[in-house]
Write a protein that holds these residues in place. Structure first.
Motif, PDB file in Angstrom:
ATOM      1  N   ALA A 133      18.943  42.894  47.072  1.00 41.90           N
ATOM      2  CA  ALA A 133      17.739  43.546  48.254  1.00 41.90           C
ATOM      3  C   ALA A 133      16.271  42.713  47.554  1.00 41.90           C
ATOM      4  O   ALA A 133      16.100  42.543  48.336  1.00 41.90           O
ATOM      5  CB  ALA A 133      17.364  45.341  47.084  1.00 41.90           C
ATOM      6  N   ARG A 134      16.874  42.879  46.357  1.00 45.43           N
ATOM      7  CA  ARG A 134      15.489  41.660  46.152  1.00 45.43           C
ATOM      8  C   ARG A 134      15.271  40.731  46.777  1.00 45.43           C
ATOM      9  O   ARG A 134      13.854  40.026  47.553  1.00 45.43           O
ATOM     10  CB  ARG A 134      15.128  41.311  44.790  1.00 45.43           C
ATOM     11  N   ARG A 135      16.062  39.827  47.387  1.00 45.86           N
ATOM     12  CA  ARG A 135      16.002  38.526  47.582  1.00 45.86           C
ATOM     13  C   ARG A 135      14.905  38.393  49.454  1.00 45.86           C
ATOM     14  O   ARG A 135      14.562  38.642  49.847  1.00 45.86           O
ATOM     15  CB  ARG A 135      17.159  37.583  48.094  1.00 45.86           C
ATOM     16  N   ARG A 136      15.765  39.547  49.871  1.00 43.95           N
ATOM     17  CA  ARG A 136      16.104  40.285  50.871  1.00 43.95           C
ATOM     18  C   ARG A 136      14.328  40.633  51.652  1.00 43.95           C
ATOM     19  O   ARG A 136      13.873  40.688  52.285  1.00 43.95           O
ATOM     20  CB  ARG A 136      16.823  41.423  51.786  1.00 43.95           C
ATOM     21  N   GLU A 137      13.515  41.590  50.541  1.00 48.34           N
ATOM     22  CA  GLU A 137      11.924  41.609  50.503  1.00 48.34           C
ATOM     23  C   GLU A 137      11.706  40.365  50.905  1.00 48.34           C
ATOM     24  O   GLU A 137      10.773  40.795  51.291  1.00 48.34           O
ATOM     25  CB  GLU A 137      12.084  42.447  49.544  1.00 48.34           C
ATOM     26  N   GLU A 138      11.494  39.411  49.671  1.00 48.72           N
ATOM     27  CA  GLU A 138      11.086  38.025  49.158  1.00 48.72           C
ATOM     28  C   GLU A 138      10.893  37.640  50.572  1.00 48.72           C
ATOM     29  O   GLU A 138      10.326  37.641  51.401  1.00 48.72           O
ATOM     30  CB  GLU A 138      11.610  37.094  48.705  1.00 48.72           C
ATOM     31  N   ARG A 139      12.636  37.683  51.233  1.00 48.81           N
ATOM     32  CA  ARG A 139      12.256  36.891  52.853  1.00 48.81           C
ATOM     33  C   ARG A 139      11.082  37.302  53.935  1.00 48.81           C
ATOM     34  O   ARG A 139      10.835  36.978  54.752  1.00 48.81           O
ATOM     35  CB  ARG A 139      14.040  37.211  53.041  1.00 48.81           C
ATOM     36  N   LEU A 140      11.257  39.252  54.409  1.00 49.90           N
ATOM     37  CA  LEU A 140      10.744  39.663  54.820  1.00 49.90           C
ATOM     38  C   LEU A 140       9.500  39.744  54.440  1.00 49.90           C
ATOM     39  O   LEU A 140       8.764  39.195  55.089  1.00 49.90           O
ATOM     40  CB  LEU A 140      11.003  41.287  54.996  1.00 49.90           C
TER      41      LEU A 140
END
Lengths: 110, 643
Positions: free
Chosen positions: B106-113
């Motif tokens: 989830a954290r990575r996804r947020e960063e990506r977004l």
């Protein structure tokens, strides 16, 4: 022959120009289109290959090329020189006209 | 035009880490050595892992202690595809490939977004109108009057690649100059690919852009194709709509340009000079070169020499026929020059054909008259160089034979024939037949299988080229013509050439097969028309004559056997079997006996070879089929042969 089927660049003439055979030196190169030729380049290099295309700068496209590089090794201690040649083969090559010294039909011996 | 958006100023320098690896690198550590991929990969393992996470490639757990595998491109792609297609993995993922934990995910996804949001904060600065405007300006620079000529090589390249991928949906109306069979065949020399091959109008297989590229505008096709190539997966709808828009653009611009032709030079009222408008087609010249005066002076004198009444190379009188011996290199150059001249004329013809589409419809229009004049002039030129109106010439060998002794001469032959009238084709065929013995492919004779030898390879190539390029027009002509002409040519063939010697060569066998076959077909088909006529009688005479000349040497029509250990190819003697079969069809009983007696060895050998079981199935089948060609003509079959 393989699928590199671009038109033969009889580039000097091109599709729209007239076909009069004006006798200038480059027209002699035109006669060697699709024939094997010998090219001497700067840097003690020689090429023997089949000429596919050329232009007024003598940029050339050669096929089935064999390049010969002549190297002179100077031995520092004994101050002697020895000459050796390096050969390599390239199936298709574009040569920049800048470095071309001469173009000729291959010598009969080769 | 510079865009005054000041976007660059709005980014903090410290936040700009994009190029750090490049600009902050130590030049001395890098220079002079090859980039060591492995070391750098190992050194940047963590960074690479992060990046791979970001794009969704499953990464091996660093703590697992397994040696890191550098994934091949295929593996990475195969991971990417399911990622893009289905957001959630549908199948259970093996342990080693599972990601660390849901929180990390989830954290990575947020960063990506977040990163994506930052990058697209300044999107949509230009409206669609702005973008169209710029595209229009750029495209207008590319427009040309004559797309076929100007974008020639690009067009040909696409056509040839399109032909590789199978016939495309659109047809190109421009006639094609490259890419026919000799050039695209399987010969290993890539170089020969730029062969000047058959030009045929309306050849399908061009990978034209979507939508109507009916005017054969290669620029559009080129631009659209490139666009299609540069687009990655998953943006299809975007591509299609922007491509459609681009095409509308192009259409509009093309119409505009056609309506109002732009001059290459501009001279305003009251201005003291001319401004030359640069475009892709007339770029700014760095050096002004004066051509014309010096060139034309020498050109004029050479032209005069060439068009002098007697052919210059026919030295006449006591030097007749010695033209070749006296100075072989100048003869060679003359032939090469005439080949190039023919090439120039044929190119001109093809260009004229392309332009024919755009001519005015009424016949008296001056442009049409001019067109017809130049077309005929070019044809005359070709015809004059070939000198086929004189099948038997004073010089040895005949100019046409010398012409055909070069592979480029052979290659352009079909293209020449395309433009010739029937009479001219007859003259060409007659000349070829009359001088058959002197053809270079005949003098090679029947070559051995020794594929290693350079000379033999070259001979094979030339013979193949001859069979592919020169024979079909001649054979096609024979197939269509009357028995009288066939007889005449047959007689000429036998009269002028030593049959027994020439029969070893494939082209000769092809001709003979065609003669006999055509005679047989005509005899059967038009029984009523010929009956007991002169022609039939003559045909039978000729047959007898042929048989007698070949009697005793029939076995020699086969190419020599390969040495031990070399593969036997059924293609090699196909021509021989075909010839024998045609011969058998017209044979009387007695003649058939002779045939069988002479060829029996060969037949037995082939059948035994096929049945021996040493060969793969298709090869054996092909061999048997060949032998059957002959045997069936006699009413026999290979299975009847007692082994």
């Amino acid at each position: 022959m393989t699928d590199v089927a671009s038109a033969n660049a009889a580039a000097a003439a091109g599709p729209t120009s007239s076909f009069s055979m004006v006798e200038e030196p480059l027209d002699l190169v035109r006669l060697s289109l699709d024939e094997r030729i010998y090219v001497k380049l700067r840097g003690d290099r020689e090429l023997r290959g089949r000429l596919h295309a050329y232009d007024q700068h003598l940029n050339m496209v050669l096929g089935e090329v064999e390049e010969t590089i002549t190297i002179v090794d100077v031995d520092e201690e004994s101050n002697t020189q020895s000459v050796r040649t390096v050969n390599r083969k390239v199936p298709m090559l574009f040569v920049r006209g800048d470095g071309v010294i001469l173009v000729s039909p291959p010598s009969r011996a080769s | 035009m510079a865009l005054e958006d000041n976007l660059g100023d709005q980014l903090e320098d410290t936040l700009d880490t994009f190029n750090d690896e490049t600009f902050d690198a130590d030049a001395s550590a890098i220079a002079g050595e090859e980039y060591d991929f492995y070391r750098n990969t190992v050194a940047h393992q963590t960074q690479i892992q992060q990046q791979m996470h970001r794009i969704g490639v499953p990464v091996q757990n660093a703590a697992s202690g397994e040696p890191r595998r550098v994934l091949t491109l295929d593996e990475i792609e195969s991971h990417l595809v399911p990622q893009r297609a289905t957001p959630a993995p549908a199948q259970p993922v093996p342990v080693s490939l599972r990601r660390a934990s849901p929180e990390v995910v989830a954290r990575r996804r947020e960063e990506r977004l977040q990163r994506q949001a930052e990058l697209s904060r300044y999107d949509n600065m230009m409206s669609r109108h702005d973008k169209d405007y710029i595209v229009r300006i750029q495209v207008s620079q590319l427009l040309t009057d004559d797309p076929a000529a100007d974008d020639f090589y690009c067009h040909m390249y696409q056509l040839s690649r399109g032909a590789l991928f199978g016939p495309g949906s659109m047809q190109s109306q421009a006639s094609m100059r490259g890419g026919a069979s000799p050039a695209m065949g399987s010969d290993p020399s890539a170089a020969e690919g730029s062969g000047r091959a058959t030009g045929e109008p309306n050849r399908p297989g061009s990978r034209a852009a979507l939508g109507s590229v009916a005017s054969g505008d290669p620029m559009r096709a080129g631009v659209a194709n490139e666009y299609r190539q540069h687009v990655g997966r998953g943006q299809r709808s975007n591509t299609q709509s922007s491509m459609a828009r681009m095409q509308q653009q192009v259409q509009r611009i093309v119409n505009e340009a056609r309506r109002r032709p732009k001059a290459s030079q501009l001279a305003l009222e009251g201005a003291l000079g001319k401004i030359s408008v640069n475009s892709a087609r007339n770029p700014k010249q760095v050096i002004q070169v004066q051509r014309g005066h010096a060139g034309s002076v020498s050109g004029g004198s050479v032209e005069a020499k060439h068009s002098s009444p007697g052919p210059p190379h026919d030295l006449g009188g006591m030097f007749a026929g010695l033209g070749d011996a006296r100075n072989p290199s100048s003869e060679r150059r003359k032939t090469l020059r005439s080949i190039e001249s023919v090439y120039g004329a044929v190119l001109r013809l093809e260009q004229l054909i392309r332009e024919q589409v755009r001519l005015a419809p009424n016949a008296e229009h001056p442009s049409v008259v001019a067109w017809i004049a130049s077309y005929n002039e070019a044809k005359e030129r070709v015809w004059a160089e070939l000198e086929a109106s004189q099948p038997i010439s004073n010089t040895y060998p005949h100019p046409l034979v010398r012409f055909l002794s070069f592979s480029k001469g052979k290659r352009i032959f079909p293209r020449i024939v395309h433009h010739m009238s029937i009479d001219q084709v007859l003259a060409l065929t007659t000349t070829v037949i009359a001088n058959f013995e002197t053809l270079d492919v005949c003098r090679f004779g029947s070559f051995s299988y020794a594929a290693g030898s350079q000379i033999d390879v070259r001979r094979r190539e030339e013979t193949d080229l001859f069979l592919q390029a020169v024979m079909p027009p001649a054979l096609g002509f024979l197939a269509e013509t009357s028995l009288q002409i066939v007889n005449g040519l047959f007689a000429l063939f036998m009269e002028r050439n030593n049959i027994a010697w020439v029969a070893r060569t494939r082209p000769a066998l092809a001709f003979l097969t065609m003669f006999l076959g055509r005679t047989a077909a005509l005899k059967q088909g038009e029984m009523g028309a010929y009956g007991d006529s002169q022609e039939l009688y003559q045909a039978n005479e000729l047959y007898g004559h042929l048989f007698n000349s070949l009697r005793g040497s029939l076995a020699s029509v086969f190419p020599p056997l390969p040495e031990m250990g070399q593969p036997v190819s059924p293609v090699e003697d196909l021509h021989a079997w075909q010839f024998l079969a045609t011969l058998a069809v017209g044979a009387s009983v007695e003649q058939q006996h002779t045939l069988v007696a002479e060829v029996r060895e060969k037949v037995l050998e082939k059948v035994q070879l096929a049945k021996s079981g040493h060969l793969p199935a298709e090869l054996a089948a092909a061999l048997t089929a060949n032998v059957n060609l002959f045997l069936n003509a006699l009413g026999l079959d290979a299975s009847q042969v007692a082994t």
